[in-house]
Motif scaffolding. Structure first.
Motif, PDB file in Angstrom:
ATOM      1  N   THR A 134       0.576   6.058  -0.032  1.00 56.34           N
ATOM      2  CA  THR A 134       0.086   7.180  -0.175  1.00 56.34           C
ATOM      3  C   THR A 134       1.229   8.246  -0.766  1.00 56.34           C
ATOM      4  O   THR A 134       2.245   8.257  -0.285  1.00 56.34           O
TER       5      THR A 134
ATOM      6  N   ASP B 102      -7.284  -1.912   3.617  1.00 53.72           N
ATOM      7  CA  ASP B 102      -8.581  -1.949   2.531  1.00 53.72           C
ATOM      8  C   ASP B 102      -7.954  -1.857   1.248  1.00 53.72           C
ATOM      9  O   ASP B 102      -7.261  -0.794   0.814  1.00 53.72           O
TER      10      ASP B 102
ATOM     11  N   GLY C 298       0.841  -1.136   0.027  1.00 51.63           N
ATOM     12  CA  GLY C 298       0.048   0.008  -0.057  1.00 51.63           C
ATOM     13  C   GLY C 298       0.887   1.162  -0.013  1.00 51.63           C
ATOM     14  O   GLY C 298       2.054   1.146   0.441  1.00 51.63           O
TER      15      GLY C 298
ATOM     16  N   GLN D 251      -8.412  -5.876   7.169  1.00 50.95           N
ATOM     17  CA  GLN D 251      -9.221  -4.550   6.670  1.00 50.95           C
ATOM     18  C   GLN D 251     -10.288  -4.136   7.715  1.00 50.95           C
ATOM     19  O   GLN D 251     -10.542  -2.950   7.719  1.00 50.95           O
TER      20      GLN D 251
ATOM     21  N   ARG E 161      -4.354  -0.182   1.083  1.00 47.08           N
ATOM     22  CA  ARG E 161      -5.084   1.133   0.565  1.00 47.08           C
ATOM     23  C   ARG E 161      -3.793   1.874  -0.166  1.00 47.08           C
ATOM     24  O   ARG E 161      -3.001   2.006   0.249  1.00 47.08           O
TER      25      ARG E 161
ATOM     26  N   GLN F 284      -3.250   5.432  -2.436  1.00 43.79           N
ATOM     27  CA  GLN F 284      -3.917   7.082  -2.755  1.00 43.79           C
ATOM     28  C   GLN F 284      -2.670   7.657  -3.354  1.00 43.79           C
ATOM     29  O   GLN F 284      -1.441   7.792  -2.789  1.00 43.79           O
TER      30      GLN F 284
ATOM     31  N   ARG G 230      -7.609  -0.862  -2.413  1.00 48.88           N
ATOM     32  CA  ARG G 230      -8.121  -0.169  -3.122  1.00 48.88           C
ATOM     33  C   ARG G 230      -7.362   0.874  -3.517  1.00 48.88           C
ATOM     34  O   ARG G 230      -6.367   1.254  -2.799  1.00 48.88           O
TER      35      ARG G 230
END
Length: 226
Positions: free
Chosen positions: A117, A167, A115, A160, A134, A136, A169
């Motif tokens: 960000t 999570d 994951g 999750q 996750r 982003q 996505r």
């Protein structure tokens, strides 16, 4: 600097050192480097804080690392929890774990198994993202862009529920490329030549030139060919 005059930096256990131009840097344990760091190779097994930028031909990180500046490397392999307060510019990036990046990310190849960000943009010729957590990013651009959901085990479902970062996505404002396949992605706009919108996607607008395929378990509000 003459290669024969460059020193090695080895930190074992608890240690700290000044930044500088080294031949190789190896940290086993907990280490801190004060200032910018230049090296032929950098290897971490443990926890490290770099109070500056890193420029190295090979970066190997296993553990936890915080970099207060930019990261430049032809090859950056990360396993663990990485925070970069600047930008990243690498030929090849391989991520297994979690990455927090406050600037842009530029690479020839970006491969993620975890994951991340990113406050800035992700630009790479080839992007391969397997969603274990996750993800982003502000915007994504590349020639070949592949985003797939990982196989979800009982443990991943539990993580999750307990920790939202697990999570699986991807959320972004815009994705632009030539060949694009997406799963588990939320985006405002997707632009490309050949586009496949897979299961779990919510896309506001898709702009395509040649081909568009939309999975029944995906939502696309606008489809524009041109």
């Amino acid at each position: 600097m003459d290669e024969s005059k460059r020193r090695d930096l080895n930190l074992s256990g608890f240690g700290s050192a000044a930044g500088g131009d080294y031949r190789s840097v190896k940290i086993d344990g907990i280490g801190k480097v004060e200032g910018d760091l230049i090296s032929e190779s950098f290897q971490l097994n443990g926890v490290a804080t770099i109070r500056g930028a890193i420029r190295s031909r090979q970066l190997r990180v296993k553990g936890k690392m915080s970099v207060e500046g930019d990261v430049y490397s032809p090859n950056f392999q990360m396993e663990g929890d990485i925070k970069v307060h600047g930008r990243m510019a690498c030929d090849e990036i391989q991520l297994e774990g979690l990455l927090q990046l406050h600037g842009d990310c530029e690479a020839e190849q970006f491969v993620s198994r975890g994951g991340f960000t990113m406050d800035g943009m992700l630009n790479a010729e080839r992007i391969d993202i397997l969603l274990y957590g996750r993800c982003q990013v502000k915007e994504i651009g590349g020639e070949s862009i592949l985003v797939k959901r990982s196989e979800r085990s009982l443990w991943s479902k539990l993580f999750q529920w307990l920790i939202p970062v697990f999570d699986p996505r991807l959320a972004t404002g815009a994705i632009e490329g030539d060949n694009i396949h997406l799963e588990g992605t939320i985006a405002q706009v997707v632009r490309g030549n050949r586009i496949s919108i897979g299961p779990g996607c919510i896309i506001e607008r898709v702009e395509y030139r040649t081909e568009l395929a939309v999975h029944p378990d995906a939502k696309v509000n606008q489809r524009i060919q041109g």
